[in-house]
Design a protein around this motif. Structure first.
Motif, mmCIF file in Angstrom:
data_model
loop_
_atom_site.group_PDB
_atom_site.id
_atom_site.type_symbol
_atom_site.label_atom_id
_atom_site.label_comp_id
_atom_site.label_asym_id
_atom_site.label_seq_id
_atom_site.Cartn_x
_atom_site.Cartn_y
_atom_site.Cartn_z
ATOM 1 N N ILE A 164 0.853 -1.192 0.000
ATOM 2 C CA ILE A 164 0.000 0.000 0.000
ATOM 3 C C ILE A 164 0.883 1.234 0.000
ATOM 4 C CG2 ILE A 164 -1.900 1.212 1.124
ATOM 5 C CD1 ILE A 164 -2.579 -1.415 2.557
ATOM 6 N N GLU A 165 0.720 2.082 -1.007
ATOM 7 C CA GLU A 165 1.533 3.281 -1.172
ATOM 8 C C GLU A 165 0.644 4.486 -1.485
ATOM 9 O OE1 GLU A 165 4.363 4.652 -1.047
ATOM 10 O OE2 GLU A 165 5.839 3.070 -0.727
ATOM 11 N N ASP A 166 1.174 5.677 -1.187
ATOM 12 C CA ASP A 166 0.398 6.893 -1.449
ATOM 13 C C ASP A 166 1.127 7.883 -2.345
ATOM 14 O OD1 ASP A 166 2.325 7.659 0.574
ATOM 15 O OD2 ASP A 166 1.127 9.479 0.836
ATOM 16 N N SER A 167 2.352 7.563 -2.779
ATOM 17 C CA SER A 167 3.104 8.478 -3.642
ATOM 18 C C SER A 167 3.565 7.752 -4.897
ATOM 19 C CB SER A 167 4.321 9.042 -2.907
ATOM 20 O OG SER A 167 5.331 8.053 -2.776
ATOM 21 N N ASN A 168 3.844 8.498 -5.935
ATOM 22 C CA ASN A 168 4.300 7.897 -7.185
ATOM 23 C C ASN A 168 5.689 7.284 -7.035
ATOM 24 O OD1 ASN A 168 1.943 8.535 -8.608
ATOM 25 N ND2 ASN A 168 2.667 10.606 -9.020
ATOM 26 N N GLY A 183 -2.724 1.910 -4.678
ATOM 27 C CA GLY A 183 -2.483 3.330 -4.515
ATOM 28 C C GLY A 183 -3.579 3.942 -3.652
ATOM 29 N N LEU A 184 -3.185 4.492 -2.498
ATOM 30 C CA LEU A 184 -4.139 5.078 -1.555
ATOM 31 C C LEU A 184 -4.217 6.585 -1.764
ATOM 32 C CD1 LEU A 184 -5.971 4.855 0.995
ATOM 33 C CD2 LEU A 184 -3.882 5.233 2.348
ATOM 34 N N ARG A 185 -5.405 7.071 -2.099
ATOM 35 C CA ARG A 185 -5.602 8.500 -2.353
ATOM 36 C C ARG A 185 -6.103 9.258 -1.125
ATOM 37 N NH1 ARG A 185 -8.832 6.627 -7.331
ATOM 38 N NH2 ARG A 185 -7.398 6.749 -9.104
ATOM 39 N N GLN A 186 -6.446 8.558 -0.079
ATOM 40 C CA GLN A 186 -7.150 9.127 1.066
ATOM 41 C C GLN A 186 -6.476 10.362 1.646
ATOM 42 O OE1 GLN A 186 -8.158 6.166 3.935
ATOM 43 N NE2 GLN A 186 -9.193 7.567 5.315
ATOM 44 N N ASN A 187 -5.157 10.314 1.743
ATOM 45 C CA ASN A 187 -4.445 11.400 2.416
ATOM 46 C C ASN A 187 -3.613 12.265 1.467
ATOM 47 O OD1 ASN A 187 -5.433 10.384 4.876
ATOM 48 N ND2 ASN A 187 -3.710 8.974 5.061
ATOM 49 N N ASN A 188 -3.800 12.079 0.164
ATOM 50 C CA ASN A 188 -3.042 12.886 -0.794
ATOM 51 C C ASN A 188 -3.408 14.354 -0.692
ATOM 52 O OD1 ASN A 188 -2.952 10.471 -3.564
ATOM 53 N ND2 ASN A 188 -1.574 10.747 -1.841
ATOM 54 N N ILE A 189 -2.409 15.206 -0.866
ATOM 55 C CA ILE A 189 -2.689 16.637 -0.873
ATOM 56 C C ILE A 189 -3.445 16.990 -2.137
ATOM 57 C CG2 ILE A 189 -0.691 17.196 0.562
ATOM 58 C CD1 ILE A 189 0.777 18.052 -1.946
#
Length: 215
Positions: A164-168, A183-189
């Motif tokens: 599980i990752e949130d950055s490219n 890809g986790l979008r939950q906390n993306n700016i």
């Protein structure tokens, strides 16, 4: 068949990216001065070494240690105050109950990770934590070193591993390791475009459904 789920930390287990962005502006001005700080406006997903190398391209002559020390001072507030990602505790419980091996691979120092993990009731579920900042023998993301090392330690095949990752940068690392990448979008700016994953979720609780398909 042994299965594993490996987590990135910042922006996945803890919703701290916005907190870090606020603190980074202060840190960059404190360490590098206003002119270079203004140019360092897009550092999401970059580890401290990469940030300092970028600052050197803009002309800084200060040592990397000044950046590390400033980040360490601010980290205590970030990892204490930033919220744990809603739903991550339920996901961890589900993974434990489903006999998944769990690990963390992060660019952050383990001392920072431990601050936030202590706030989770099920932190014991993580069998191994790899800090790429502390493990100087492993290349930082987007290199796959950390995830490959975690799978080796857990004794699990990449085909039976979820990451599980949130950055490219993190997604590139996970894919290079050969694992199924979420890809986790939950906390993306705001405005951040996450690309390259096998599956995308807007909330980490959605990963529970994916896990159940692996049981």
């Amino acid at each position: 068949m042994k299965k594993a789920c490996i987590f990135d930390f910042d922006g996945v287990i803890i919703d701290n990216e916005r907190f870090w962005e606020i603190h980074k502006k202060k840190i960059y001005q404190e360490v590098y001065g206003l002119e270079i700080a203004t140019k360092l406006n897009k550092t999401l997903g970059l580890n401290m070494d990469a940030i300092h190398e970028t600052a050197k391209l803009y002309g800084t002559t200060v040592s990397a240690k000044m950046l590390y020390d400033a980040c360490d001072r601010h980290a205590k507030h970030v990892y204490t105050d930033a919220p744990i990602t809603p739903g991550v505790d339920i996901l961890i419980d589900t993974l434990i109950d489903s006999d998944f091996s769990l690990a963390i691979v992060s660019a952050s120092p383990k001392s920072w990770i431990d601050i936030a993990l202590s706030r989770l009731h099920n932190h014991y579920g993580f069998q191994h934590i790899i800090s790429l900042q502390d493990r100087v023998d492993l290349a930082h993301k987007p290199a796959a070193d950390g995830y490959i090392e975690a799978m080796k330690i857990l004794g699990v095949d990449r085909k039976h591993t979820i990451i599980i990752e949130d950055s490219n940068t993190g997604v590139l690392s996970a894919k290079a390791a050969g694992a199924y990448t979420i890809g986790l979008r939950q906390n993306n700016i705001d405005g951040y475009q996450l690309i390259g994953a096998d599956k995308y979720v807007d909330k980490i609780i959605e990963v529970v459904k994916i896990v159940k398909l692996w049981i």
